[in-house]
Each structure stands twice: as structure tokens, then as C-alpha cells.
Design an enzyme around this catalytic site. Structure first.
Site: not given
Ligand code: PEP
Length: 247
Positions: A11-13, A95, A97, A169, A209, A230-231
Site C-alpha cells: 500500500n503506497w498510500k 482501510h 486511514e 505505521g 508495520s 505500508g512503509g
Molecule cells: C497499511 O497502511 O496498510 C500498513 C500496514 O502500513 P505499515 O506497514 O506502514 O504499518
């Protein structure tokens, strides 16, 4: 491969320029193909470039959101047919967010899941509890409520992503025990909704994470069928190492 082929999504957001996204794809798509299926969720403007770069490769792409309606006066929104037209086969629904930043409730998520199915997109349905809900012993209650709503229209194809909000995150990955417990609960709840046989082959991803150091121990758990990252999905080497923790 088992009936539940591992699935890893990035997920590049709201990150990356077109050039960075193209460069990422060129660095990711190298032989041999991984044991896991791979989906990348770029922001909307990047979709055509990423879809083109991933064409005929072992990775697919998806949208980060969609509007429940097919078209209309909805400034800033994107429809299912537009995502398909841009080369998507998947879409994220619910999601955290989106739930937090845009006030998306269970009913809206349910309508988005239904719209995805209507337009031939596979919804990746995100669910998860806040830190307060976990501390208050309400994790299963929240998951049950979110799951029942999201599957109200009984889509045939979908994947679930268990994403505890306290782990997204934050650098605080859920322990394999915590994640497995939630995944097992979700699979049991799925069995009540769609039958044990169908529930047994549905993929339930963990998100929160995940990084190359935490991936293998999570992947070893029975009900963890992949990751939503994500990250760490912004770095092709880290993402690749997470994908390749299977096989
Ligand atoms: C996400 O945004 O779906 C996510 C899991 O982010 P991160 O891996 O950065 O916690």
C-alpha cells in the site's frame, strides 16, 4: 502451492512520483517469480504507469479506494469501472486511514465491497481494532461487526486484511501470537457467514508495520496467508524480501 497461495500487497498510500514508481517496478519485477501473489496499490495518478510496467509480470495492481456508485457528481472520487480501465484487478476497501480520515463507516465499506464485486475487482477488506478497543477487551467484537458489515452482500471473491490500528505505521508489529489469534477468530467468523469450506480457502493477510525482520515468524502461523505492507513496501529490496519469505 496450497489452496491459500500467499498474497502480499504493498500500500503506497500518498507516496512516490511517477518516475519513482516506474523505477520501483523495474527493480521489483526480477526473476524468479516468487511463491506469493503480489499486488501493489499506488495512488490514483500512478495507476496507468504502474499497470503498464507490471503488464505480463507476476505482480498486479489495485486501487486504494473506490466510490460505491458507477459514475456521477462525486468530485475527487474514483469509480470501479475507472479502476478497471486503469488496469486494476484489486481494490482496498475500509482501510483504517479511510475510516479515520474520511469518516467511512461500516455501511459505506459494505457498499464499496459490493461495488467492487459488481465491477470485477477483488476487494481487499481491511479490519482492525484501535488500541483503546484492544485494551478494553473489545477486539473480537469490533472484528465481528466490521466483518459482518463488509460481507453483507456476500461477495464471492475477496481477501481480508487484519490491520490492528495500533500497529499501522507505528513500528509496533503485532506478535505472531496476537495476529494468529485474531486471524483464527476471523476464519471462524467467516465460517459462520460463508461456510467452513469456503472460509478455509479465503486468504487473511496481516498488516501493521511488517518488515523483513518480522515477516517470517508471522508467515509461519497457520492462519496468516500474506501481508498488507505500508512503509516497507516503498523500498523494493525490503518489499521483495517480505514477498520472498515464502519458498
Ligand atoms: C497499511 O497502511 O496498510 C500498513 C500496514 O502500513 P505499515 O506497514 O506502514 O504499518
Amino acid at each position: 502451492m496450497s489452496e491459500r497461495t500467499p498474497l502480499v500487497a504493498g500500500n503506497w498510500k500518498m507516496h512516490l512520483s511517477r518516475r519513482e514508481a516506474e523505477d520501483f517496478c523495474d527493480r521489483l519485477i526480477v526473476p524468479p517469480p516468487p511463491e506469493a501473489e503480489v499486488v501493489i496499490f499506488p495512488s490514483f495518478p500512478l495507476l496507468p504507469a504502474v499497470a503498464q510496467r507490471l503488464e505480463n509480470s507476476w505482480a498486479e495492481c489495485g486501487g486504494q479506494d473506490l466510490h460505491p456508485e458507477t459514475q456521477g457528481a462525486h468530485t475527487g472520487d474514483v469509480s470501479g469501472p475507472q479502476l478497471v480501465d486503469a488496469g486494476c484487478s484489486w481494490v482496498l476497501c475500509g482501510h483504517s486511514e479511510r475510516r479515520q480520515d474520511h469518516g467511512e463507516d461500516d455501511d459505506l465499506v459494505s457498499r464499496k465491497v459490493a461495488a467492487a464485486a459488481t465491477h470485477g475487482l477483488v476487494p481487499m477488506i481491511c479490519l482492525g481494532e484501535t488500541s483503546e478497543e484492544r485494551k478494553g477487551g473489545r477486539t473480537f467484537e469490533v472484528l465481528e461487526r466490521q466483518l459482518n458489515a463488509a460481507l453483507r452482500q456476500r461477495p464471492r471473491l475477496f481477501a481480508l486484511a487484519y490491520e490492528p490500528i495500533w500497529a499501522i505505521g507505528t513500528g509496533e508489529t503485532a506478535t505472531p501470537e496476537i495476529a494468529q489469534e485474531a486471524h483464527a477468530y476471523l476464519r471462524e467468523s467467516l465460517a459462520d457467514l460463508i461456510g467452513a469450506e469456503a472460509a478455509a480457502v479465503k486468504r487473511i493477510l496481516y498488516g501493521g508495520s511488517v518488515n523483513p525482520e518480522t515477516a517470517a515468524a508471522l508467515a509461519a502461523r497457520e492462519d496468516i496467508d500474506g501481508f498488507l505492507v505500508g512503509g516497507a513496501s516503498l523500498d523494493p529490496e525490503q518489499f521483495s524480501s517480505i514477498i520472498r519469505c515464502w519458498g
